[in-house]
Structure formats: structure tokens, C-alpha cells
Scaffold this motif. Structure first.
Motif, mmCIF file in Angstrom:
data_model
loop_
_atom_site.group_PDB
_atom_site.id
_atom_site.type_symbol
_atom_site.label_atom_id
_atom_site.label_comp_id
_atom_site.label_asym_id
_atom_site.label_seq_id
_atom_site.Cartn_x
_atom_site.Cartn_y
_atom_site.Cartn_z
ATOM 1 N N LEU A 159 -5.389 -18.923 14.592
ATOM 2 C CA LEU A 159 -4.726 -17.629 14.736
ATOM 3 C C LEU A 159 -4.626 -16.927 13.387
ATOM 4 C CD1 LEU A 159 -3.158 -15.537 16.365
ATOM 5 C CD2 LEU A 159 -1.099 -16.932 16.067
ATOM 6 N N ALA A 160 -4.247 -17.669 12.349
ATOM 7 C CA ALA A 160 -4.122 -17.068 11.015
ATOM 8 C C ALA A 160 -5.459 -16.520 10.538
ATOM 9 C CB ALA A 160 -3.584 -18.092 10.032
ATOM 10 N N SER A 161 -6.542 -17.248 10.817
ATOM 11 C CA SER A 161 -7.865 -16.810 10.393
ATOM 12 C C SER A 161 -8.294 -15.542 11.140
ATOM 13 C CB SER A 161 -8.885 -17.926 10.640
ATOM 14 O OG SER A 161 -10.190 -17.501 10.324
ATOM 15 N N THR A 162 -8.051 -15.503 12.458
ATOM 16 C CA THR A 162 -8.412 -14.326 13.246
ATOM 17 C C THR A 162 -7.584 -13.121 12.823
ATOM 18 O OG1 THR A 162 -8.989 -15.745 15.116
ATOM 19 C CG2 THR A 162 -8.652 -13.415 15.586
ATOM 20 N N ASN A 163 -6.286 -13.332 12.604
ATOM 21 C CA ASN A 163 -5.435 -12.231 12.142
ATOM 22 C C ASN A 163 -5.925 -11.678 10.807
ATOM 23 O OD1 ASN A 163 -3.834 -12.607 14.375
ATOM 24 N ND2 ASN A 163 -2.104 -13.501 13.283
ATOM 25 N N ALA A 164 -6.283 -12.568 9.897
ATOM 26 C CA ALA A 164 -6.747 -12.137 8.574
ATOM 27 C C ALA A 164 -8.033 -11.323 8.683
ATOM 28 C CB ALA A 164 -6.952 -13.347 7.670
ATOM 29 N N THR A 165 -8.951 -11.788 9.528
ATOM 30 C CA THR A 165 -10.209 -11.059 9.711
ATOM 31 C C THR A 165 -9.957 -9.676 10.298
ATOM 32 O OG1 THR A 165 -11.467 -13.105 10.030
ATOM 33 C CG2 THR A 165 -12.447 -11.073 10.885
ATOM 34 N N ALA A 166 -9.120 -9.613 11.337
ATOM 35 C CA ALA A 166 -8.831 -8.332 11.987
ATOM 36 C C ALA A 166 -8.163 -7.360 11.017
ATOM 37 C CB ALA A 166 -7.954 -8.564 13.213
ATOM 38 N N LYS A 167 -7.211 -7.842 10.240
ATOM 39 C CA LYS A 167 -6.542 -6.981 9.266
ATOM 40 C C LYS A 167 -7.517 -6.489 8.206
ATOM 41 C CE LYS A 167 -1.877 -8.971 9.617
ATOM 42 N NZ LYS A 167 -0.842 -9.765 8.900
ATOM 43 N N ASP A 168 -8.407 -7.377 7.784
ATOM 44 C CA ASP A 168 -9.396 -7.017 6.768
ATOM 45 C C ASP A 168 -10.322 -5.913 7.290
ATOM 46 O OD1 ASP A 168 -10.739 -7.474 4.182
ATOM 47 O OD2 ASP A 168 -12.389 -8.208 5.422
ATOM 48 N N TRP A 169 -10.764 -6.051 8.542
ATOM 49 C CA TRP A 169 -11.624 -5.024 9.130
ATOM 50 C C TRP A 169 -10.891 -3.681 9.199
ATOM 51 C CZ3 TRP A 169 -15.203 -6.760 13.715
ATOM 52 C CH2 TRP A 169 -16.002 -7.832 13.300
ATOM 53 N N CYS A 170 -9.626 -3.724 9.580
ATOM 54 C CA CYS A 170 -8.853 -2.479 9.674
ATOM 55 C C CYS A 170 -8.707 -1.815 8.309
ATOM 56 C CB CYS A 170 -7.478 -2.760 10.271
ATOM 57 S SG CYS A 170 -7.505 -3.188 12.032
ATOM 58 N N LEU A 201 -1.722 -6.409 18.962
ATOM 59 C CA LEU A 201 -1.205 -7.409 19.900
ATOM 60 C C LEU A 201 -0.697 -8.677 19.215
ATOM 61 C CD1 LEU A 201 -4.011 -7.176 22.604
ATOM 62 C CD2 LEU A 201 -1.596 -6.654 23.020
ATOM 63 N N ALA A 202 -1.419 -9.158 18.219
ATOM 64 C CA ALA A 202 -1.208 -10.517 17.720
ATOM 65 C C ALA A 202 -0.473 -10.612 16.396
ATOM 66 C CB ALA A 202 -2.563 -11.232 17.588
ATOM 67 N N CYS A 203 -0.347 -9.513 15.679
ATOM 68 C CA CYS A 203 0.236 -9.568 14.339
ATOM 69 C C CYS A 203 1.655 -9.009 14.323
ATOM 70 C CB CYS A 203 -0.629 -8.798 13.356
ATOM 71 S SG CYS A 203 -2.283 -9.503 13.125
ATOM 72 N N GLU A 204 2.478 -9.595 13.481
ATOM 73 C CA GLU A 204 3.855 -9.133 13.339
ATOM 74 C C GLU A 204 3.869 -7.674 12.907
ATOM 75 O OE1 GLU A 204 7.966 -10.401 10.956
ATOM 76 O OE2 GLU A 204 6.172 -11.669 10.869
ATOM 77 N N GLY A 205 4.653 -6.874 13.605
ATOM 78 C CA GLY A 205 4.746 -5.460 13.279
ATOM 79 C C GLY A 205 3.656 -4.604 13.882
ATOM 80 N N GLY A 206 2.785 -5.194 14.731
ATOM 81 C CA GLY A 206 1.745 -4.415 15.395
ATOM 82 C C GLY A 206 2.341 -3.423 16.380
ATOM 83 N N GLU A 207 1.528 -2.462 16.806
ATOM 84 C CA GLU A 207 2.013 -1.416 17.705
ATOM 85 C C GLU A 207 2.621 -1.998 18.977
ATOM 86 O OE1 GLU A 207 0.268 2.856 19.008
ATOM 87 O OE2 GLU A 207 -0.820 1.156 19.879
ATOM 88 N N ASP A 208 2.090 -3.113 19.464
ATOM 89 C CA ASP A 208 2.565 -3.735 20.704
ATOM 90 C C ASP A 208 3.754 -4.673 20.510
ATOM 91 O OD1 ASP A 208 0.337 -3.569 23.215
ATOM 92 O OD2 ASP A 208 -0.451 -3.080 21.243
ATOM 93 N N ASP A 209 4.205 -4.860 19.291
ATOM 94 C CA ASP A 209 5.203 -5.903 19.003
ATOM 95 C C ASP A 209 6.621 -5.406 19.286
ATOM 96 O OD1 ASP A 209 6.148 -8.364 18.253
ATOM 97 O OD2 ASP A 209 5.917 -8.042 16.093
ATOM 98 N N TYR A 210 6.937 -5.263 20.566
ATOM 99 C CA TYR A 210 8.238 -4.750 20.993
ATOM 100 C C TYR A 210 9.214 -5.831 21.450
ATOM 101 C CZ TYR A 210 7.097 0.272 20.977
ATOM 102 O OH TYR A 210 6.794 1.558 20.613
ATOM 103 N N PHE A 211 8.727 -6.971 21.921
ATOM 104 C CA PHE A 211 9.595 -7.908 22.628
ATOM 105 C C PHE A 211 9.657 -9.299 22.006
ATOM 106 C CE2 PHE A 211 7.865 -5.039 26.058
ATOM 107 C CZ PHE A 211 9.003 -4.249 26.150
ATOM 108 N N SER A 212 9.144 -9.478 20.797
ATOM 109 C CA SER A 212 9.181 -10.791 20.161
ATOM 110 C C SER A 212 10.621 -11.207 19.879
ATOM 111 C CB SER A 212 8.369 -10.782 18.863
ATOM 112 O OG SER A 212 7.006 -10.517 19.131
#
Length: 300
Positions: A159-170, A201-212
Motif C-alpha cells: 500500500l505504501a509503495s502504491t500510494n507513493a507512486t500515485a502521489k509522485d504521478w500527481c 481514495l487511499a491516501c490520508e486527506g484525499g478527496e474521498d477521505d470523509y469517514f476514516s
């Protein structure tokens, strides 16, 4: 796994508001046309009839209410390249359409990520270019955290690796590109997911992060604190996408004081025996959901 649903047909009206649609389940011929509308919004991958309780609910509402199921651009496999902001704009166009048809009161009801849509409808900034129609209330059914659900199914290192890749692309301006399936398939199969939507969806503070469950009071004040209409929360006692470490009842009752609108008292109690979408649940579980929704709508 729930048994396959038998063939069936449902009479109604298909409303098309480019580029989306909504299927309104209509009363039997000769019955008065309901003057109010419950607009039901599904979650990730949902399409017409993927959540079976919708049709039971539609035929059990108070006489002055009908139900229409929204089919947004994000329905089915479209969620992976869509956004809550796009969903909200499309929901607003549907609300506007039904208002022009004479619907007096409109309540939006979200299931799963449809709940994020409902909260985003109230909490996200409004500007001249994204005006949204007013609604008269909201219902959240299965308002679970996508971030926590994804973490349940992925090893922490992966999960950490996928999050890092996605953030890097953004950060590099390629957030709309589709992530490799090798990074996302363990959660979402072959569904295409953009780097931007993964972060949402998956990262802290993302647009979808309403109910954590780990959100701060300040974050909840900025989300639930912007809900200024009646609200009903239907949180499942047996929702399989909630980590076992989360005290579900305590979480819901933590949200309630932040809401500026009237929170229905039924929200304080979990929906007993309810799984995420109630497919395959005992009939009494579905009956309880129907009863709570009917009571809430009658109070609007």
C-alpha cells in the motif's frame, strides 16, 4: 455469496440528463404521482440493480415519495477515473431536472461511496461555475472509509509503495494516467484507476477521505459541520469493509454533534445485522432499513 437474483422487471421512467440518467420507480397505474423524491446514489462499481434493497425500498416509501436511482458517469467501471466533484455536479443536474418536473422535496441517499458524494454535496466549496441545487435532506447508508477498507486488503508495504507512486504521478502532472494493474489489482481487479483517484481514495486527506476513524475534530467540523439539512445515518453492524478495530457505534456518535442540521435519532443505533449493501441479508434487516428511511422522510 448471495444467490443470483432471479429475472425480474420494474416499471418506471428513465430520465436522461446528459451525460447521466436516473431510473424512477413509479407507482401502479391510477395511483397519485408522488410530489417528493428520494434520489439514491450507489457506490464504487454499482449500477442499476446491483444493490437489491433499492427496489424493496422504492415500493415501501410513504405515499408522497418516489425513488429514483442515479446512474452517474462514475457508475460501473467509471469510478476509477471520476471524482466526487464530478459526481456532485451530475447529482445537482438531476436534482434540477426533478425540480422542473414539479418535485417539491428532494432527499439524496448515498450507499457506500455514494455517502461521500452526499457529504461532498454539502461540504465542498461552491463557486459560480459549480452551483448546486439545494436538497432537503440526506441519508448515509454504509458510510465507510475507503482508505481504511483498502488498507484491510493490502499489505502495508504494498500500500505504501502504491500510494507513493500515485502521489509522485500527481505531482509530476500525470495524475490522470492509469496506474499499472500490478499496483491496483489486489483491490480492484482489472478496473482502471487513475493516480489521482487512487490518492483520493487511499491516501490520508484525499478527496474521498470523509469517514476514516482517525480524522480530527477540526476535519469533522469542516465536513459534517457543513451539513445544514436533516440527516439520517444507517451504519451496518456487520459491514465487512470496516476494520474490526473500529467501534462503529462510537464512530457514528462522534460524527453527530458536528452536524448543524437535525440528525435523526435513529442514527444513534447501528443497523442490526446489516452487511455493506444488505444483499443476502435477512429480510428483517432490509425491513428495518425501510422502516427507518420511511420514518425519516415522513419527518422532512
Amino acid at each position: 455469496m448471495a444467490p443470483p437474483q432471479p429475472p425480474s422487471s420494474t416499471p418506471g421512467i428513465l430520465h436522461h440528463v446528459h451525460p447521466v440518467s436516473a431510473f424512477e420507480i413509479t407507482p401502479s397505474p391510477g395511483s397519485p404521482q408522488p410530489r417528493n423524491l428520494l434520489l439514491w446514489i450507489g457506490g464504487l462499481t454499482d449500477t442499476y440493480h446491483s444493490v437489491s434493497y433499492v427496489y424493496t425500498l422504492a415500493t415501501s416509501l410513504p405515499p408522497s415519495w418516489s425513488l429514483a436511482q442515479a446512474n452517474l458517469s462514475s457508475a460501473g467501471s467509471g469510478w476509477g477515473t471520476s471524482s466526487l466533484s464530478q459526481d456532485v455536479a451530475e447529482i445537482s443536474s438531476l436534482v434540477s431536472h426533478f425540480r422542473t418536473l414539479g418535485k417539491q422535496k428532494v432527499v439524496i441517499m448515498g450507499h457506500s461511496t455514494g455517502c461521500q458524494d452526499c457529504l461532498h454535496y454539502f461540504a465542498s466549496p461552491v463557486s459560480n461555475w459549480n452551483h448546486r441545487e439545494l436538497v432537503d435532506g440526506s441519508i448515509l447508508q454504509a458510510s465507510v472509509s475507503d482508505r481504511e477498507a483498502i488498507a484491510m486488503d493490502m499489505p502495508a508495504s504494498e500500500l505504501a509503495s502504491t500510494n507513493a507512486t500515485a502521489k509522485d504521478w500527481c505531482s509530476n502532472g500525470t495524475g490522470e494516467n492509469i496506474l499499472p494493474l500490478s499496483l491496483t489489482a489486489s483491490n480492484f481487479g482489472r478496473n482502471p484507476v487513475s493516480a489521482r483517484r487512487w490518492v483520493s481514495l487511499a491516501c490520508e486527506g484525499g478527496e474521498d477521505d470523509y469517514f476514516s476513524s482517525d480524522l480530527s475534530d477540526a476535519q469533522l467540523q469542516n465536513t459534517f459541520g457543513r451539513v445544514n439539512k436533516p440527516l439520517l445515518i444507517l451504519y451496518g453492524e456487520e459491514d465487512e469493509y470496516v476494520p474490526k478495530s473500529v467501534d462503529r457505534k462510537a464512530l457514528v456518535n462522534r460524527w453527530i454533534p458536528f452536524v448543524k442540521g437535525k440528525v435523526d435519532e435513529q442514527s444513534k443505533e447501528l443497523l442490526g445485522g446489516a452487511s455493506h449493501n444488505l444483499n443476502g441479508d435477512d429480510q428483517e434487516v432490509v425491513d428495518e432499513l425501510v422502516k427507518r428511511v420511511g420514518k425519516f422522510l415522513s419527518s422532512i
